[in-house]
Design an enzyme around this catalytic site. Structure first.
Site, mmCIF file in Angstrom:
data_model
loop_
_atom_site.group_PDB
_atom_site.id
_atom_site.type_symbol
_atom_site.label_atom_id
_atom_site.label_comp_id
_atom_site.label_asym_id
_atom_site.label_seq_id
_atom_site.Cartn_x
_atom_site.Cartn_y
_atom_site.Cartn_z
ATOM 1 N N HIS A 104 -1.430 -27.550 12.741
ATOM 2 C CA HIS A 104 -0.767 -28.045 11.524
ATOM 3 C C HIS A 104 0.541 -27.297 11.252
ATOM 4 O O HIS A 104 1.484 -27.855 10.723
ATOM 5 C CB HIS A 104 -1.709 -27.966 10.325
ATOM 6 C CG HIS A 104 -2.138 -26.582 9.974
ATOM 7 N ND1 HIS A 104 -3.031 -25.875 10.743
ATOM 8 C CD2 HIS A 104 -1.767 -25.759 8.968
ATOM 9 C CE1 HIS A 104 -3.206 -24.677 10.197
ATOM 10 N NE2 HIS A 104 -2.449 -24.573 9.131
ATOM 11 N N ASP A 148 14.625 -21.690 19.759
ATOM 12 C CA ASP A 148 13.426 -21.239 20.468
ATOM 13 C C ASP A 148 12.582 -20.398 19.534
ATOM 14 O O ASP A 148 13.063 -19.438 18.960
ATOM 15 C CB ASP A 148 13.812 -20.349 21.661
ATOM 16 C CG ASP A 148 14.565 -21.133 22.705
ATOM 17 O OD1 ASP A 148 14.305 -22.335 22.839
ATOM 18 O OD2 ASP A 148 15.399 -20.534 23.390
ATOM 19 N N LYS A 182 8.310 -0.777 37.997
ATOM 20 C CA LYS A 182 8.910 -2.101 38.175
ATOM 21 C C LYS A 182 9.702 -2.125 39.473
ATOM 22 O O LYS A 182 9.563 -3.029 40.294
ATOM 23 C CB LYS A 182 9.833 -2.402 36.991
ATOM 24 C CG LYS A 182 10.701 -3.632 37.172
ATOM 25 C CD LYS A 182 11.791 -3.676 36.114
ATOM 26 C CE LYS A 182 12.685 -4.883 36.291
ATOM 27 N NZ LYS A 182 12.011 -6.135 35.963
ATOM 28 N N GLY A 186 16.661 -23.359 28.619
ATOM 29 C CA GLY A 186 17.847 -22.637 28.157
ATOM 30 C C GLY A 186 18.530 -21.811 29.216
ATOM 31 O O GLY A 186 19.673 -22.044 29.563
ATOM 32 N N GLU A 231 4.660 -24.350 26.745
ATOM 33 C CA GLU A 231 4.187 -23.916 28.051
ATOM 34 C C GLU A 231 2.896 -24.668 28.342
ATOM 35 O O GLU A 231 2.024 -24.742 27.506
ATOM 36 C CB GLU A 231 3.921 -22.415 28.004
ATOM 37 C CG GLU A 231 3.390 -21.887 29.297
ATOM 38 C CD GLU A 231 3.236 -20.369 29.272
ATOM 39 O OE1 GLU A 231 4.063 -19.699 28.638
ATOM 40 O OE2 GLU A 231 2.287 -19.896 29.895
ATOM 41 N N HIS A 235 6.908 -18.630 35.780
ATOM 42 C CA HIS A 235 6.572 -17.197 35.823
ATOM 43 C C HIS A 235 6.383 -16.678 37.234
ATOM 44 O O HIS A 235 6.189 -15.493 37.440
ATOM 45 C CB HIS A 235 5.325 -16.917 34.996
ATOM 46 C CG HIS A 235 5.479 -17.330 33.558
ATOM 47 N ND1 HIS A 235 5.133 -18.575 33.114
ATOM 48 C CD2 HIS A 235 5.993 -16.677 32.489
ATOM 49 C CE1 HIS A 235 5.412 -18.666 31.818
ATOM 50 N NE2 HIS A 235 5.938 -17.531 31.424
ATOM 51 N N ARG A 286 7.656 -7.256 34.674
ATOM 52 C CA ARG A 286 8.655 -7.644 33.686
ATOM 53 C C ARG A 286 8.555 -6.774 32.431
ATOM 54 O O ARG A 286 7.500 -6.636 31.840
ATOM 55 C CB ARG A 286 8.501 -9.113 33.334
ATOM 56 C CG ARG A 286 9.543 -9.559 32.376
ATOM 57 C CD ARG A 286 9.913 -11.017 32.483
ATOM 58 N NE ARG A 286 10.855 -11.331 31.410
ATOM 59 C CZ ARG A 286 12.146 -11.016 31.426
ATOM 60 N NH1 ARG A 286 12.670 -10.424 32.478
ATOM 61 N NH2 ARG A 286 12.921 -11.301 30.411
ATOM 62 N N CYS A 287 9.695 -6.207 32.067
ATOM 63 C CA CYS A 287 9.742 -5.361 30.879
ATOM 64 C C CYS A 287 10.732 -5.942 29.890
ATOM 65 O O CYS A 287 11.681 -6.615 30.284
ATOM 66 C CB CYS A 287 10.206 -3.957 31.245
ATOM 67 S SG CYS A 287 9.104 -3.158 32.399
HETATM 68 N N1 GLN Z 1 16.089 -20.032 25.802
HETATM 69 C C1 GLN Z 1 15.307 -18.982 26.367
HETATM 70 C C2 GLN Z 1 15.462 -18.979 27.863
HETATM 71 O O1 GLN Z 1 15.503 -20.007 28.431
HETATM 72 C C3 GLN Z 1 13.853 -19.144 26.038
HETATM 73 C C4 GLN Z 1 13.030 -18.057 26.659
HETATM 74 C C5 GLN Z 1 11.651 -17.981 26.117
HETATM 75 O O2 GLN Z 1 11.155 -18.905 25.544
HETATM 76 N N2 GLN Z 1 10.988 -16.891 26.363
HETATM 77 O O3 GLN Z 1 15.491 -17.962 28.490
#
Ligand code: GLN
Ligand code: ZN
Length: 762
Positions: free
Chosen positions: A658, A604, A19, A443, A671, A700, A526-527
């Site tokens: 559903h 989340d 990394k 968030g 996403e 990302h 990313r880890c």
């Molecule tokens: N609330 C988290 C953030 O914003 C959500 C992260 C996630 O969904 N992986 O980092």
């Protein structure tokens, strides 16, 4: 002699060395040669670890600078033209595919990245054109790394992703119509060439991964195995011996495919997940074929139960004979941390319950020795193992009567909100006074160097709790000030106090333990460092109330409280393997329910899909049932006027729509920026009544989405969603980005929302 095998080793190194090197290269602090040298050093170190542990079959080409599927895209010259036409050198082109490239005149977004089966690893989705061609890259990586190992004194077994999985895990390029699997006949000759090259280099065997065999397969995909593996089998001694590896599920439902491998050396199956498949698979093999027994868990950190594994191995031997079995890890060890030896802070009692990659390499070797030379040859190891397992089953941690009592008293009304969405929304609308196309974020805001420095100081006791709290309050102030400037509609406090969205909660709950170095790769560099659920879970005190309350008190717009959902807490942890996951999810749900009521808001649940059994049917329904219920149990305790948002880190939700609908969240954010807006059609088809924010900004990568691009996304979304349903937000949290990226990107996002707000003015 019974051989031991490892299917793949973690790449990062003991201290996330890889990394550090890749990130240093991306920020131009080290040269490409430096990066390549670091890769070489790590590969050699990992081969040595396995050899020293006594592993007989050691993998090569399991290393990757970003992702093994991406390696194969380049290996087969399947790089889409929008990248290959940019004139980048091979490594930079590789990273451009992975994470986009925005430099000089080049501006390309990254390729789509999705979850690797039901793990928290992500792979880059191959993407195919109508006139797709394939060719073996010059200086092919598997051959190069095989030779490198050989030169360093290690005979290795190169790992390849098989042709059927490579195609089936891919997709069709935007605008194209080709079915990826129809490209098989063009791709197989490249494997043939590659296998010959590996043989010429000296490789005695290869591992070809065909993990899609654990899925329910379309007939076209299923039918592809025969021609592919007959062509490979026909190579005979012109190719190395081939073991076809499957993992993360059983292959019994595809057992009629196994004869396609009849001229190959053998097959590997995951006997940790599905021990019951042993008999069926063993019987389907040809008379000389080998079965590789995946008995050491590649997906979890628990110490192997040697007695149990030896029973499985004995059962296999009684059918096949000693010469026809290999003792292996269930999957690649990519999904477990590097070594337990780095952990200096674990409670003594639980330390002995665990085993990470380095230790698992020893476990396969010990099991192979016990099998070849008899248990007496490893008696002290077997005794120590039995003692560790006993200490776990008898520990107080694994049995808290208070938690069990509360679970037994759950009532049905605890799963439902007080009123239906329409009633709730009417109250929320006045309560929150939101505009059309409300903008919000998921968030977190950038986790700056300064935040990490202060957190470290606090952890080390160099600053007091008061000083740290004061620092966090200033960070929250800053986030709010920036959201004011940007003109967002629903605020977040920015999560500066959270190292990680699961760890943060785990640290505040009973039943968890934490590691200091146990990182596993999530995507690229990313880890994550998943906490470990070792016992029954409960919440001794509020976890997030202090920060959320403060943030709300200084903000003039609605503020979301931010919690990680029960399924995500479970899926992004290493769960217990001694009680069912539904029990663990329910314990988490009860703890979160108390927190939600203390807080009233946003949950989340990005990992809901990850837990989804890989095949449809009863097992999947059962999973969704307990997963959805745990979410509802956690969130349903709030008032109607409280808007519950739920966030999902993936866009492939059609197959369990559903369940998402059943969560009854007021607002979903998902996403979406890398996928086709067409996916949203399901919301119309199913007449979904509540609100949705499909991501319009791919967080990302460091690329800043231009305003026009966001507008374009919104206009596509409006073909499928009603204007009053649509929220405008990024794909996910912003913690991995810098302020210099986030500010212009969110400015563009807010401007795009305003543009449509103007347009839809009554
Ligand atoms: N609330 C988290 C953030 O914003 C959500 C992260 C996630 O969904 N992986 O980092
Ligand atoms: Zn997310």
């Amino acid at each position: 002699m019974v051989q031991s095998a490892v299917l793949g080793f973690p790449r990062m190194g003991a201290l996330r060395d890889l990394k550090k090197a890749t990130e240093a290269y991306w920020s131009e602090k080290i040269s490409q040669d430096d990066l390549l040298a670091e890769g070489k050093r790590l590969r050699a170190a990992h081969w040595k670890i396995q050899k020293d542990a006594g592993v007989d079959i050691i993998p090569s080409n399991d290393f990757s600078f970003y992702d093994q599927v991406l390696d194969h895209i380049q290996l087969f010259s399947a790089t889409p033209e929008r990248y290959s036409s940019q004139g980048l050198n091979p490594l930079d082109e590789y990273f451009a595919l992975a994470r986009g490239h925005q430099k000089g005149s080049v501006d390309v977004p990254s390729m789509e990245m999705v979850k690797w089966f039901d793990s928290n690893y992500h792979y880059t989705k191959p993407s195919f054109q109508n006139d797709q061609t394939f060719a073996l890259a010059q200086d092919p990586k598997p051959v190069r790394e095989y030779l490198e190992a050989k030169a360093a004194g290690f005979q290795t077994r190169p790992v390849l992703l098989g042709p059927v999985s490579f195609l089936a895990l891919g997709k069709t390029e935007r605008g194209a119509t080709v079915d990826p699997i129809s490209l098989l006949s063009k791709l197989v000759p490249v494997y043939v060439e590659l296998l010959k090259a590996l043989k010429a280099a000296g490789a005695e065997s290869v591992q070809i991964d065909e993990p899609v065999l654990v899925f329910d397969l379309r007939p076209e995909v299923k039918a592809a195995f025969k021609p592919a593996y007959e062509a490979i089998g026909a190579l005979g001694s012109a190719a190395p011996e081939v073991v076809v590896a499957t993992y993360f599920g059983d292959i019994v439902h595809n057992i009629d495919v196994v004869p396609a491998f009849s001229s190959l050396h053998g097959v590997h199956v995951d006997l940790v997940r599905n021990p019951e498949q042993l008999d069926t698979v063993a019987k389907s093999l040809g008379p000389k074929q080998v079965l590789s027994l995946g008995v050491v868990d590649g997906r979890n950190i628990w110490k192997n139960d040697f007695q149990k594994s030896l029973k499985v191995i004995d059962a296999a031997i009684s059918t096949l004979g000693k010469e026809r079995v290999i003792i292996a890890t269930s999957s690649s060890l990519l999904h477990v941390p590097h070594t337990l030896a780095s952990e200096k802070k674990l409670p003594e009692e639980v330390y002995q319950w665990f085993s990470f990659a380095v230790e698992k390499a020893s476990e396969v070797a010990i099991l192979a020795k016990a099998t070849t030379e008899g248990p007496a040859s490893v008696l002290s190891q077997l005794d120590a193992n039995a003692a560790a397992l006993k200490s776990r089953s008898e520990s107080k941690r694994t049995n808290d009567p208070k938690v069990k009592d509360r679970q037994s008293k759950i009532t049905p009304d605890q799963f439902n909100r007080k009123s239906v969405f329409e009633t709730r929304y009417a109250q929320q609308k006045t309560h929150l006074s939101l505009p059309l196309f409300p903008t919000t974020t998921i968030g977190s805001f950038p986790q700056t160097q300064e935040i990490r420095v202060q957190r470290n100081k606090f952890t080390k006791g160099e600053i007091t709790e008061e000083q740290y709290d004061e620092f966090i309050r200033k960070e929250i102030d800053l986030c709010i000030q920036i959201q004011d400037e940007l003109g967002l509609d629903v605020y977040v406090h920015g999560e500066p106090e959270r190292n990680d969205m699961v760890q943060y909660f785990g640290e505040r709950l009973e039943g968890y333990v934490f590691t200091t170095h146990a990182w596993v790769q999530s995507y690229g560099s990313r880890c994550v460092r998943p906490p470990i659920i070792v016992g029954d879970i409960s919440r001794p005190a509020p976890m997030t109330v202090k920060e959320s309350k403060y943030a709300a008190s200084v903000s003039k717009k609605p503020m979301k409280g931010m919690l990680t959902g029960p399924v995500t807490c479970l899926r992004w942890s290493f769960p217990r393997d001694d009680v069912h996951q539904s029990v663990q999810a329910q314990q988490l749900a009860l703890a979160l329910r108390d927190e939600v009521i203390d807080l009233e808001k946003n949950v989340d649940e990005p990992a809901l899909r990850e837990g989804l059994p890989l095949r449809s049917g009863k097992e999947r329904e059962a999973y969704l049932d307990w997963a959805v219920n745990s979410f509802k149990l956690a969130t349903a305790g709030v008032e109607d006027s409280t808007q519950v948002h739920s966030h999902f880190c993936y866009s492939e939700f059609q197959d369990f729509f559903h369940a998402i609908a059943a969560l009854d969240a007021d607002v979903l954010s998902i996403e979406n920026s890398r996928s086709d807006a067409k996916l949203l059609k399901v919301f119309i088809d199913e007449a979904y009544p509540r609100h949705i924010g499909p991501g319009v900004y791919d967080i990302h990568t460091s690329r800043i989405p231009p305003q026009e691009e966001i507008k374009q996304r919104i206009s596509e979304m409006l073909q499928y969603l009603k204007p009053e349903q649509l929220w405008i937000n990024p794909d996910c949290g912003l913690k991995t980005r810098t302020w210099a990226q986030v500010k212009p990107a969110l400015t563009n996002l807010v401007e795009a929302a305003k543009f449509y707000r103007e347009q839809h003015k009554a």
